[in-house]
Design an enzyme around this catalytic site. Structure first.
Site, PDB file in Angstrom:
ATOM      1  N   LYS A  16      41.594  44.402  45.999  1.00 32.25           N
ATOM      2  CA  LYS A  16      40.362  43.746  45.503  1.00 32.25           C
ATOM      3  C   LYS A  16      40.587  42.454  44.819  1.00 32.25           C
ATOM      4  CE  LYS A  16      39.482  43.676  41.565  1.00 32.25           C
ATOM      5  NZ  LYS A  16      39.275  43.779  40.207  1.00 32.25           N
ATOM      6  N   PRO A 101      51.053  45.823  43.316  1.00 31.31           N
ATOM      7  CA  PRO A 101      51.603  45.724  41.646  1.00 31.31           C
ATOM      8  C   PRO A 101      50.543  46.429  41.015  1.00 31.31           C
ATOM      9  CG  PRO A 101      51.267  43.565  42.639  1.00 31.31           C
ATOM     10  CD  PRO A 101      51.267  44.329  43.580  1.00 31.31           C
ATOM     11  N   VAL A 102      51.203  47.223  39.811  1.00 32.00           N
ATOM     12  CA  VAL A 102      50.308  48.051  38.998  1.00 32.00           C
ATOM     13  C   VAL A 102      49.836  46.930  37.908  1.00 32.00           C
ATOM     14  CG1 VAL A 102      50.318  49.892  37.339  1.00 32.00           C
ATOM     15  CG2 VAL A 102      51.639  49.900  39.560  1.00 32.00           C
ATOM     16  N   ALA A 103      48.338  47.433  37.632  1.00 36.43           N
ATOM     17  CA  ALA A 103      47.874  46.409  36.340  1.00 36.43           C
ATOM     18  C   ALA A 103      48.056  45.067  36.694  1.00 36.43           C
ATOM     19  CB  ALA A 103      48.476  46.653  34.964  1.00 36.43           C
ATOM     20  N   GLY A 105      45.291  42.938  38.294  1.00 35.98           N
ATOM     21  CA  GLY A 105      44.197  42.198  38.610  1.00 35.98           C
ATOM     22  C   GLY A 105      43.476  42.414  40.152  1.00 35.98           C
ATOM     23  N   ILE A 106      43.929  43.205  40.855  1.00 39.52           N
ATOM     24  CA  ILE A 106      43.540  43.294  41.969  1.00 39.52           C
ATOM     25  C   ILE A 106      43.119  44.641  42.485  1.00 39.52           C
ATOM     26  CG2 ILE A 106      44.380  41.254  43.223  1.00 39.52           C
ATOM     27  CD1 ILE A 106      46.953  42.803  44.125  1.00 39.52           C
ATOM     28  N   GLY A 107      42.738  45.477  41.491  1.00 39.74           N
ATOM     29  CA  GLY A 107      42.020  46.621  41.640  1.00 39.74           C
ATOM     30  C   GLY A 107      43.003  47.849  42.311  1.00 39.74           C
ATOM     31  N   GLY A 108      44.258  47.943  42.227  1.00 39.04           N
ATOM     32  CA  GLY A 108      44.958  49.024  42.707  1.00 39.04           C
ATOM     33  C   GLY A 108      44.822  50.300  42.280  1.00 39.04           C
ATOM     34  N   ALA A 111      41.171  51.028  43.630  1.00 39.05           N
ATOM     35  CA  ALA A 111      41.113  51.317  45.157  1.00 39.05           C
ATOM     36  C   ALA A 111      41.618  52.427  45.498  1.00 39.05           C
ATOM     37  CB  ALA A 111      41.470  50.213  45.642  1.00 39.05           C
ATOM     38  N   ASP A 143      35.570  49.019  37.902  1.00 38.36           N
ATOM     39  CA  ASP A 143      35.862  48.460  39.228  1.00 38.36           C
ATOM     40  C   ASP A 143      35.775  49.513  40.149  1.00 38.36           C
ATOM     41  OD1 ASP A 143      36.110  46.048  38.372  1.00 38.36           O
ATOM     42  OD2 ASP A 143      38.405  45.944  38.621  1.00 38.36           O
TER      43      ASP A 143
HETATM   44  O1  C5P Z   1      36.042  50.469  33.086  1.00 34.13           O
HETATM   45  P1  C5P Z   1      37.778  50.105  32.670  1.00 34.13           P
HETATM   46  O2  C5P Z   1      38.299  51.430  32.120  1.00 34.13           O
HETATM   47  O3  C5P Z   1      38.361  49.588  34.006  1.00 34.13           O
HETATM   48  O4  C5P Z   1      38.162  48.849  31.835  1.00 34.13           O
HETATM   49  C1  C5P Z   1      39.129  48.818  30.941  1.00 34.13           C
HETATM   50  C2  C5P Z   1      38.668  48.013  29.771  1.00 34.13           C
HETATM   51  O5  C5P Z   1      38.359  46.692  30.129  1.00 34.13           O
HETATM   52  C3  C5P Z   1      37.766  48.441  28.817  1.00 34.13           C
HETATM   53  O6  C5P Z   1      38.097  49.755  28.010  1.00 34.13           O
HETATM   54  C4  C5P Z   1      37.093  47.483  28.404  1.00 34.13           C
HETATM   55  O7  C5P Z   1      37.979  47.115  27.059  1.00 34.13           O
HETATM   56  C5  C5P Z   1      37.421  46.249  29.259  1.00 34.13           C
HETATM   57  N1  C5P Z   1      36.042  46.066  30.153  1.00 34.13           N
HETATM   58  C6  C5P Z   1      34.869  45.215  29.331  1.00 34.13           C
HETATM   59  N2  C5P Z   1      34.029  44.994  30.089  1.00 34.13           N
HETATM   60  C7  C5P Z   1      33.948  45.551  31.435  1.00 34.13           C
HETATM   61  C8  C5P Z   1      35.020  46.049  32.091  1.00 34.13           C
HETATM   62  C9  C5P Z   1      36.008  46.233  31.375  1.00 34.13           C
HETATM   63  O8  C5P Z   1      35.047  44.961  28.370  1.00 34.13           O
HETATM   64  N3  C5P Z   1      32.717  45.135  32.276  1.00 34.13           N
END
Ligand code: C5P
Length: 306
Positions: A16, A101-103, A105-108, A111, A143
């Protein structure tokens, strides 16, 4: 729900890419409201779901090592949540091929979890619509809902409000990650400047690449500055991408560290990938594409291509 799109017996978990990402003020629940345009590439992870007694997950592929130590992978959590919602045991043997790659920013991970929901719906013969899967996904991560259809879509709310665009042009895209993991939570915590969430989203006006670029020039990724502060190498990646011949537009995706460049065609994208690979042997460099999309074709059941 329609049968998931199967590739060699596996469900694709496409990368993503957030082409822009605007953030508003933190809400009482700790999340930030956002606006984003997410698109999905031809390349990504893949997931197979087979009959099994109990629930198991095997991980292979170039980035498997980064996940082996994680006891409670998002894929397993998605499988358990779906089993619970369907009031059935979450029995399956899951095999995840981790190419992304993990963590990064492309939603691995998101997804992969969405692919698990789709694959298990087919394996367990649940005739569920996509909306129900998006709701289960939203309970596990912001995501995941947009990754359930994996089609070019605007994201709002904390990410769970997903509106597909009407049409989207094919894009040649180069993805680059300097192999540093950036936890999303840390990037949101370091955020200081926000664009807010009042942008007018051009749901029906992205017919060609020029339309898209005109829109993207009016936007930003608000998470880029805090991610660069945490991992300055992201700035190097962005400068290297912007200097590549043919690069039309460069930006970071999601909370980083993966950055992307849009190219006019696959050849210039492949040439740029080769040039960058020889200069940065330690970076993950992936030329790929976003397929063309037209919602009218989708609604009449026509194939949208690879
Ligand atoms: O939803 P997810 O677990 O992927 O989010 C990881 C962390 O990113 C959340 O705990 C929050 O700190 C931050 N986040 C946020 N606002 C969003 C999505 C994520 O602050 N809309």
């Amino acid at each position: 729900m329609a049968a998931p799109d199967i590739l060699n017996g596996a469900v694709p978990a496409r990368a993503k890419v957030n082409l822009f990402l605007h953030v508003g003020d933190k809400r009482d629940d700790g999340f930030h409201p956002l606006q984003s345009l997410a698109v999905f590439t031809a390349s990504g992870d893949s997931l197979r779901a087979e009959e099994g007694s109990g629930l198991s997950l095997e991980i292979d592929g170039p980035f498997a090592a980064g996940l082996q130590k994680e006891q409670d992978n998002l894929v397993l959590r998605a499988a358990r949540a779906l089993g619970e919602a369907a009031a059935r045991p979450a029995d399956a043997r899951l095999i995840l091929t981790k190419n992304l790659p993990v963590a990064s920013g492309i939603g691995g991970g998101s997804a992969d979890a969405a692919a698990a929901l789709r694959a298990l719906c087919a394996l367990w013969k649940l005739d569920w619509d996509e909306g129900r899967l998006r709701e289960i996904g939203a309970s596990l991560g912001s995501d995941i809902p947009v990754c359930v259809p994996s089609l070019p879509s605007f994201m709002e709310g904390r990410g769970e409000i997903v509106t597909p665009v009407e049409s989207f042009p094919r894009l040649a895209l180069l993805l680059v990650n300097p192999r540093v993991a950036v936890p999303t939570r840390d990037v949101f915590s370091a955020l200081t400047q926000r664009s807010g969430v009042g942008a007018i989203l051009p749901r029906g006006r992205l017919r060609d690449c020029a339309d898209l670029l005109r829109f993207l020039e009016t936007t930003r990724n608000d998470l880029e500055a805090p991610a660069r502060a945490l991992q300055p190498v992201i700035g190097e990646v962005l400068s290297a991408l912007a200097a590549l011949p043919g690069a039309l537009f460069t930006r970071m995706s999601g909370s980083g560290a993966t950055c992307f460049a849009i190219f006019p065609d696959d050849d210039s994208c492949a040439r740029a990938a080769r040039a960058l690979t020889s200069a940065h042997t330690d970076w993950w460099i992936q030329p790929t594409a976003v397929p063309e999309f037209n919602i009218a074709h989708e609604e009449t059941g026509q194939d949208i291509g690879p």
